[in-house]
Design an enzyme around this catalytic site. Structure first.
Site, short mmCIF file in Angstrom:
data_model
loop_
_atom_site.label_atom_id
_atom_site.label_comp_id
_atom_site.label_asym_id
_atom_site.label_seq_id
_atom_site.Cartn_x
_atom_site.Cartn_y
_atom_site.Cartn_z
CB ALA A 72 2.71 -4.63 2.89
CE LYS B 6 -2.12 -7.00 1.18
NZ LYS B 6 -1.56 -6.15 0.09
N GLY C 182 -3.95 0.12 0.19
CA GLY C 182 -3.68 1.39 -0.49
C GLY C 182 -4.23 1.40 -1.91
CD GLU D 225 -4.48 -6.41 -1.74
OE1 GLU D 225 -3.88 -5.86 -2.68
OE2 GLU D 225 -4.57 -5.88 -0.62
C1 5RP Z 1 -3.37 -2.89 -2.65
C2 5RP Z 1 -2.32 -3.16 -1.63
C3 5RP Z 1 -0.91 -3.01 -2.05
O1 5RP Z 1 -0.24 -4.21 -1.83
C4 5RP Z 1 -0.27 -1.91 -1.23
O2 5RP Z 1 -1.05 -0.74 -1.38
C5 5RP Z 1 1.16 -1.65 -1.69
O3 5RP Z 1 1.13 -1.13 -2.99
P1 5RP Z 1 2.45 -0.72 -3.76
O4 5RP Z 1 3.17 -1.98 -4.08
O5 5RP Z 1 1.92 -0.01 -4.99
O6 5RP Z 1 3.24 0.20 -2.88
O7 5RP Z 1 -2.59 -3.50 -0.49
O8 5RP Z 1 -4.67 -2.93 -2.09
#
Ligand code: 5RP
Length: 234
Positions: free
Chosen positions: A88, A99, A101, A108
């Site tokens: 997340a 979520k 990123g 997801e």
């Molecule tokens: C991808 C997501 C990821 O779970 C979120 O961005 C967290 O990424 P990370 O584990 O690299 O910090 O939602 O779409």
């Protein structure tokens, strides 16, 4: 882990390994996307003989799973999954998350919706009181982009098109991503319901309807397990 304060990468590796305890033998596992999930996939390879395979939420995770020798199933070829493991960008005290990123939010949310239990794996920096400091990802149909930017402006959100190498980033689903700054999402469930019905929105990166049941939070003291009650949310 070294005796010094663990790095963020070490915390990600810690929770990635801790998530193995939630994987049921003989099952098909729902697998998310991102650097924390990559740590999980890498250790899932050690127990690949014990599982039937995985359902994946992105092209990137599918490739990594296959490289580990883990079979990847299409969502439509499997029934309900026992568990979905994903990271997340932010998680609040009720298990609601931001979520997307990694731009994989739509798949997801689909795999999370097909899973009985969502286990979030995150380092301690992801835990927040109120969602919104992390720019909110929203996957949109390209022709609706400018109107959706204006709809967020009416909520005092500053929505910007996510770029990659100077051009709009195109998701696994062929759509665009807006990242929205300046929001304080105090009622995640209502916010998700509202934005989800704007024409042209494919998926909003608030996961309140599909919130986590458990969060394995990587802290300098070790893995903290947060269990979220099915509390009333707005
Ligand atoms: C991808 C997501 C990821 O779970 C979120 O961005 C967290 O990424 P990370 O584990 O690299 O910090 O939602 O779409």
């Amino acid at each position: 882990m070294s005796t010094e304060r663990p790095t963020q990468d070490e915390l990600k590796a810690l929770v990635g390994r801790a998530a193995l305890a939630f994987v049921e033998k003989g099952s098909i596992v729902g697998v998310g996307t991102g650097s924390t999930v990559n740590c999980f996939i890498d250790v899932l390879g050690d127990m690949k003989q014990d599982i039937r395979g995985a359902v994946s939420s992105s092209v990137a995770s599918t490739e990594r799973l296959r490289a580990m020798g883990i079979e990847v199933f299409d969502c439509n070829d499997v029934d309900q999954l026992a568990v979905y493991i994903d990271g997340a960008d932010e998680i609040d005290g009720h298990g609601c998350m931001i979520k997307g990123g990694g731009a994989a939010l739509t798949r997801e949310k689909i795999v999370a919706a097909q899973s009985t239990r969502f286990v979030c794996i995150a380092d301690a920096s992801k835990k927040v009181g109120v969602l919104g400091a992390f720019p909110l990802p929203v996957e949109v149909i390209p022709m609706a982009t400018h109107r959706i930017v204006r709809q967020f402006a009416a909520l005092r959100g500053d929505a910007r098109l996510r770029l990659k190498d100077g051009a709009p980033l195109v998701t696994d689903n062929g759509q665009y991503i807006l990242d929205v700054r300046g929001l304080k999402i105090r009622q995640p469930l209502a916010f998700e319901s509202e934005v989800s019905q704007w024409p042209g929105v494919v998926t909003v990166g608030v996961f309140a309807h599909q919130r986590a049941h458990v969060c394995l939070l990587g802290t300098p003291a070790g893995v903290e397990t947060l269990r979220f009650e099915p509390a009333e949310l707005r």
